[in-house]
Scaffold this motif. Sequence first.
Motif, PDB file in Angstrom:
ATOM      1  N   SER A  68      11.176  -9.469  -8.462  1.00 49.42           N
ATOM      2  CA  SER A  68       9.871  -9.824  -7.913  1.00 49.42           C
ATOM      3  C   SER A  68       8.797  -9.791  -9.000  1.00 49.42           C
ATOM      4  O   SER A  68       7.954 -10.689  -9.093  1.00 49.42           O
ATOM      5  CB  SER A  68       9.508  -8.851  -6.790  1.00 49.42           C
ATOM      6  OG  SER A  68       8.197  -9.077  -6.344  1.00 49.42           O
ATOM      7  N   LEU A  69       8.844  -8.768  -9.837  1.00 50.19           N
ATOM      8  CA  LEU A  69       7.870  -8.615 -10.917  1.00 50.19           C
ATOM      9  C   LEU A  69       7.955  -9.763 -11.919  1.00 50.19           C
ATOM     10  O   LEU A  69       6.934 -10.298 -12.351  1.00 50.19           O
ATOM     11  CB  LEU A  69       8.094  -7.275 -11.627  1.00 50.19           C
ATOM     12  CG  LEU A  69       7.144  -6.928 -12.753  1.00 50.19           C
ATOM     13  CD1 LEU A  69       5.711  -6.839 -12.239  1.00 50.19           C
ATOM     14  CD2 LEU A  69       7.557  -5.615 -13.390  1.00 50.19           C
TER      15      LEU A  69
ATOM     16  N   ARG B  39       3.519  -4.119 -18.256  1.00 52.10           N
ATOM     17  CA  ARG B  39       3.379  -5.579 -18.185  1.00 52.10           C
ATOM     18  C   ARG B  39       2.583  -6.051 -19.389  1.00 52.10           C
ATOM     19  O   ARG B  39       1.423  -5.704 -19.558  1.00 52.10           O
ATOM     20  CB  ARG B  39       2.662  -5.984 -16.904  1.00 52.10           C
ATOM     21  CG  ARG B  39       3.545  -5.855 -15.681  1.00 52.10           C
ATOM     22  CD  ARG B  39       2.862  -6.356 -14.457  1.00 52.10           C
ATOM     23  NE  ARG B  39       2.460  -7.752 -14.592  1.00 52.10           N
ATOM     24  CZ  ARG B  39       2.171  -8.543 -13.578  1.00 52.10           C
ATOM     25  NH1 ARG B  39       2.248  -8.072 -12.348  1.00 52.10           N
ATOM     26  NH2 ARG B  39       1.804  -9.779 -13.779  1.00 52.10           N
TER      27      ARG B  39
ATOM     28  N   LYS C 125       4.314 -16.603 -12.875  1.00 50.70           N
ATOM     29  CA  LYS C 125       3.196 -17.309 -12.242  1.00 50.70           C
ATOM     30  C   LYS C 125       1.888 -17.004 -12.965  1.00 50.70           C
ATOM     31  O   LYS C 125       1.084 -17.900 -13.222  1.00 50.70           O
ATOM     32  CB  LYS C 125       3.082 -16.924 -10.767  1.00 50.70           C
ATOM     33  CG  LYS C 125       4.147 -17.514  -9.893  1.00 50.70           C
ATOM     34  CD  LYS C 125       4.013 -17.030  -8.457  1.00 50.70           C
ATOM     35  CE  LYS C 125       5.199 -17.461  -7.629  1.00 50.70           C
ATOM     36  NZ  LYS C 125       5.174 -16.887  -6.286  1.00 50.70           N
ATOM     37  N   ASN C 126       1.667 -15.751 -13.305  1.00 46.89           N
ATOM     38  CA  ASN C 126       0.451 -15.340 -13.999  1.00 46.89           C
ATOM     39  C   ASN C 126       0.343 -16.005 -15.377  1.00 46.89           C
ATOM     40  O   ASN C 126      -0.713 -16.506 -15.754  1.00 46.89           O
ATOM     41  CB  ASN C 126       0.425 -13.814 -14.150  1.00 46.89           C
ATOM     42  CG  ASN C 126      -0.866 -13.298 -14.724  1.00 46.89           C
ATOM     43  OD1 ASN C 126      -1.941 -13.755 -14.369  1.00 46.89           O
ATOM     44  ND2 ASN C 126      -0.756 -12.332 -15.617  1.00 46.89           N
TER      45      ASN C 126
ATOM     46  N   GLY D  67       8.941 -12.820 -11.358  1.00 50.49           N
ATOM     47  CA  GLY D  67       8.355 -14.004 -10.721  1.00 50.49           C
ATOM     48  C   GLY D  67       6.837 -13.966 -10.774  1.00 50.49           C
ATOM     49  O   GLY D  67       6.180 -14.977 -11.047  1.00 50.49           O
ATOM     50  N   GLU D  68       6.278 -12.798 -10.530  1.00 48.43           N
ATOM     51  CA  GLU D  68       4.825 -12.605 -10.579  1.00 48.43           C
ATOM     52  C   GLU D  68       4.293 -12.830 -11.996  1.00 48.43           C
ATOM     53  O   GLU D  68       3.269 -13.490 -12.198  1.00 48.43           O
ATOM     54  CB  GLU D  68       4.533 -11.167 -10.141  1.00 48.43           C
ATOM     55  CG  GLU D  68       3.153 -10.901  -9.635  1.00 48.43           C
ATOM     56  CD  GLU D  68       3.047  -9.441  -9.191  1.00 48.43           C
ATOM     57  OE1 GLU D  68       2.195  -8.753  -9.775  1.00 48.43           O
ATOM     58  OE2 GLU D  68       3.796  -9.025  -8.286  1.00 48.43           O
ATOM     59  N   ILE D  69       4.999 -12.300 -12.990  1.00 50.54           N
ATOM     60  CA  ILE D  69       4.595 -12.457 -14.391  1.00 50.54           C
ATOM     61  C   ILE D  69       4.633 -13.937 -14.787  1.00 50.54           C
ATOM     62  O   ILE D  69       3.717 -14.439 -15.430  1.00 50.54           O
ATOM     63  CB  ILE D  69       5.487 -11.612 -15.322  1.00 50.54           C
ATOM     64  CG1 ILE D  69       5.175 -10.123 -15.123  1.00 50.54           C
ATOM     65  CG2 ILE D  69       5.311 -12.004 -16.779  1.00 50.54           C
ATOM     66  CD1 ILE D  69       6.151  -9.176 -15.816  1.00 50.54           C
TER      67      ILE D  69
ATOM     68  N   THR E  15      -0.602  -8.364 -18.352  1.00 49.82           N
ATOM     69  CA  THR E  15      -1.827  -7.768 -17.805  1.00 49.82           C
ATOM     70  C   THR E  15      -2.158  -6.432 -18.465  1.00 49.82           C
ATOM     71  O   THR E  15      -3.201  -5.851 -18.174  1.00 49.82           O
ATOM     72  CB  THR E  15      -1.689  -7.514 -16.291  1.00 49.82           C
ATOM     73  OG1 THR E  15      -0.619  -6.586 -16.069  1.00 49.82           O
ATOM     74  CG2 THR E  15      -1.461  -8.807 -15.524  1.00 49.82           C
TER      75      THR E  15
END
Length: 118
Positions: free
Chosen positions: A26-27, A6, A33-34, A29-31, A9
């Motif tokens: 899913s990953l 990633r 948002k972050n 989407g998380e990235i 992060t």
Amino acid sequence: MCSIFRRDTLEKFQLPIDGIKDGITSLLGEIQKNMLVKSRERRDKKIVEADSLDGILKGVDGQNFVKAGWCGSRDCEDKVKEYAQATARIMCDEEGVPEKCAVCGKHAKHKVIFARAY
């Protein structure tokens, strides 16, 4: 197994090949948002307020976005452009309007963000 790194992060980990599509979806989407949270935090730290032409100049010299009162006059906007090499970018009237224009001192009609284009 599939190696994942990633860039947001700097985290490295493994995902199983089975179900990789769902894991990556899913990953991502998380990235997203972050990155959005970090971007908004960085933007908010770069917004300063000014109540004078000197304050606008100091703010933009510090590579900030500068919130200030503006009377709506083209002359005042031109003065900011000439003096600070910045222009009005966004009207923020929903936050409330300062009493005076940061440039001329007359009654302000708007709260705007001045910034330089780089």
